[in-house]
Motif scaffolding. Structure first.
Motif, PDB file in Angstrom:
ATOM      1  N   PHE A  71      36.773  37.616  35.823  1.00 29.33           N
ATOM      2  CA  PHE A  71      37.722  38.511  36.474  1.00 29.33           C
ATOM      3  C   PHE A  71      37.593  38.313  37.976  1.00 29.33           C
ATOM      4  O   PHE A  71      36.480  38.356  38.520  1.00 29.33           O
ATOM      5  CB  PHE A  71      37.449  39.962  36.098  1.00 29.33           C
ATOM      6  N   GLN A  72      38.728  38.079  38.656  1.00 31.80           N
ATOM      7  CA  GLN A  72      38.707  37.708  40.072  1.00 31.80           C
ATOM      8  C   GLN A  72      39.568  38.649  40.918  1.00 31.80           C
ATOM      9  O   GLN A  72      40.738  38.377  41.180  1.00 31.80           O
ATOM     10  CB  GLN A  72      39.219  36.271  40.247  1.00 31.80           C
ATOM     11  N   PRO A  73      39.015  39.783  41.378  1.00 31.29           N
ATOM     12  CA  PRO A  73      39.757  40.605  42.345  1.00 31.29           C
ATOM     13  C   PRO A  73      39.642  40.019  43.747  1.00 31.29           C
ATOM     14  O   PRO A  73      38.595  39.513  44.140  1.00 31.29           O
ATOM     15  CB  PRO A  73      39.046  41.962  42.251  1.00 31.29           C
ATOM     16  N   GLN A  74      40.746  40.077  44.507  1.00 29.37           N
ATOM     17  CA  GLN A  74      40.758  39.470  45.838  1.00 29.37           C
ATOM     18  C   GLN A  74      41.679  40.244  46.769  1.00 29.37           C
ATOM     19  O   GLN A  74      42.718  40.759  46.346  1.00 29.37           O
ATOM     20  CB  GLN A  74      41.217  38.010  45.743  1.00 29.37           C
ATOM     21  N   ILE A  75      41.284  40.319  48.033  1.00 27.89           N
ATOM     22  CA  ILE A  75      42.116  40.899  49.084  1.00 27.89           C
ATOM     23  C   ILE A  75      42.356  39.824  50.131  1.00 27.89           C
ATOM     24  O   ILE A  75      41.413  39.136  50.547  1.00 27.89           O
ATOM     25  CB  ILE A  75      41.437  42.096  49.758  1.00 27.89           C
ATOM     26  N   ILE A  76      43.605  39.671  50.552  1.00 23.74           N
ATOM     27  CA  ILE A  76      43.955  38.738  51.627  1.00 23.74           C
ATOM     28  C   ILE A  76      44.679  39.528  52.714  1.00 23.74           C
ATOM     29  O   ILE A  76      45.621  40.270  52.433  1.00 23.74           O
ATOM     30  CB  ILE A  76      44.839  37.596  51.105  1.00 23.74           C
ATOM     31  N   TYR A  77      44.263  39.352  53.956  1.00 26.34           N
ATOM     32  CA  TYR A  77      44.837  40.111  55.069  1.00 26.34           C
ATOM     33  C   TYR A  77      45.218  39.162  56.189  1.00 26.34           C
ATOM     34  O   TYR A  77      44.407  38.336  56.634  1.00 26.34           O
ATOM     35  CB  TYR A  77      43.827  41.138  55.581  1.00 26.34           C
ATOM     36  N   ILE A  87      38.655  38.322  50.906  1.00 25.37           N
ATOM     37  CA  ILE A  87      37.489  38.981  50.323  1.00 25.37           C
ATOM     38  C   ILE A  87      37.628  38.905  48.814  1.00 25.37           C
ATOM     39  O   ILE A  87      38.668  39.287  48.270  1.00 25.37           O
ATOM     40  CB  ILE A  87      37.388  40.451  50.755  1.00 25.37           C
ATOM     41  N   GLN A  88      36.601  38.401  48.147  1.00 24.63           N
ATOM     42  CA  GLN A  88      36.686  38.233  46.694  1.00 24.63           C
ATOM     43  C   GLN A  88      35.320  38.490  46.064  1.00 24.63           C
ATOM     44  O   GLN A  88      34.281  38.212  46.659  1.00 24.63           O
ATOM     45  CB  GLN A  88      37.160  36.819  46.351  1.00 24.63           C
ATOM     46  N   GLY A  89      35.335  39.024  44.841  1.00 22.73           N
ATOM     47  CA  GLY A  89      34.111  39.211  44.072  1.00 22.73           C
ATOM     48  C   GLY A  89      34.363  38.885  42.616  1.00 22.73           C
ATOM     49  O   GLY A  89      35.169  39.544  41.964  1.00 22.73           O
ATOM     50  N   ASP A  90      33.747  37.835  42.091  1.00 21.28           N
ATOM     51  CA  ASP A  90      33.981  37.404  40.712  1.00 21.28           C
ATOM     52  C   ASP A  90      33.011  38.076  39.753  1.00 21.28           C
ATOM     53  O   ASP A  90      31.820  38.223  40.039  1.00 21.28           O
ATOM     54  CB  ASP A  90      33.810  35.892  40.589  1.00 21.28           C
ATOM     55  N   LEU A  91      33.537  38.470  38.602  1.00 21.02           N
ATOM     56  CA  LEU A  91      32.719  39.038  37.535  1.00 21.02           C
ATOM     57  C   LEU A  91      32.847  38.125  36.320  1.00 21.02           C
ATOM     58  O   LEU A  91      33.957  37.939  35.796  1.00 21.02           O
ATOM     59  CB  LEU A  91      33.192  40.450  37.186  1.00 21.02           C
ATOM     60  N   MET A  92      31.740  37.531  35.881  1.00 24.36           N
ATOM     61  CA  MET A  92      31.775  36.518  34.831  1.00 24.36           C
ATOM     62  C   MET A  92      30.975  36.948  33.608  1.00 24.36           C
ATOM     63  O   MET A  92      29.943  37.611  33.725  1.00 24.36           O
ATOM     64  CB  MET A  92      31.190  35.194  35.354  1.00 24.36           C
TER      65      MET A  92
END
Length: 261
Positions: A71-77, A87-92
């Motif tokens: 699961f790859q949530p990401q913020i781009i500004y 900014i990203q944080g992967d959950l594997m």
């Protein structure tokens, strides 16, 4: 994902939303970001002041070993002109078996800067720097990635080249201290000029294996980005690796969603 990653992302969401006026921005399905939906990107940053919140689920069915889901949530500004912060944080799944720089729960902080728009003589060129903090499972040391990105148009067809290198801050066991990656890709707007809601992307890539003494992982990917509304883009992709270690990817797929604010 670790509590530190979730807390950091939550704080950054609030901070970034507080920086922009209360109005909506449009997302462009033709602007290609990392992993949305395949492992390449173009040389253009999102417009100044725009925020994109993106999320995707990726599965990796390997020739040996368990299928892995990420699961790859990401913020781009768009922090400045021609500059975006990521900014990203992967959950594997199955996090204790991971090798290489990608660890489940690591926090990824990146900056992309576009040096020039495309001209008749020159392609668009951008550089991206990413720092991966060891907030994840069995993660040690700060990893650093540097990527150069070229984009060139040939009529409606766009060609892209990505070349990057990752330095591991604290390699473990037989992990390589550094690995390179190269991607060649093309993207094409479907239905143009009668409609402009879909972009097709295809790529071929090669990267050094995570462990020393193993051959390069080499494969192909194909993806589609669909403009659902002015602020929402859907994406999906598939890929496979035809050369590499015995546990290389047999089939990988991604589905994702991007929302602009």
């Amino acid at each position: 994902m670790s509590r530190l990653v979730l807390c950091t992302i939550s704080v950054m969401i609030g901070f970034l939303l507080g920086l922009v006026p209360l109005r909506s921005f449009a997302l462009d399905h033709d602007n290609l970001d990392p992993n949305r939906p395949i492992g390449m990107e173009d040389a253009y940053a999102i417009p100044k002041g725009e925020i994109g919140m993106e999320g995707g689920v990726r599965f990796n069915d390997r020739r040996e070993g368990r299928t892995r889901v990420t699961f790859q949530p990401q913020i781009i500004y768009g922090a400045f002109d021609n500059t975006q912060i990521e900014i990203q944080g992967d959950l594997m799944s199955d996090p204790n078996t991971l090798v290489g720089s990608a660890k489940s729960g690591d926090l990824h902080l990146g900056v992309l800067y576009n040096f020039n728009t495309e001209t008749l003589q020159l392609p668009a060129f951008a550089a991206r720097v990413e720092v991966d903090l060891p907030t994840g499972v069995n993660s040690k040391g700060v990893d650093t990635q540097l990527t150069g990105i070229l984009t060139r148009s040939f009529g409606r067809l766009r060609a892209h080249l990505n070349a990057g290198y990752t330095i591991l801050g604290s390699p473990q066991g037989q992990e390589r201290p550094g690995t390179y990656r190269a991607v060649a890709a093309v993207s094409y707007p479907l239905g143009y000029p009668s409609s402009f809601r879909d972009t097709l992307i295809a790529s071929i890539y090669t990267r050094q294996s995570d462990l020393q003494g193993q051959p390069n992982n080499t494969g192909i990917e194909i993806g589609l980005r669909h403009q659902l509304t002015s602020r929402i883009v859907l994406d999906g992709g598939l890929g496979t690796e035809f050369a590499g270690p015995s546990d290389r990817t047999a089939l990988t797929g991604t589905v994702g969603l991007s929302v602009g604010f």
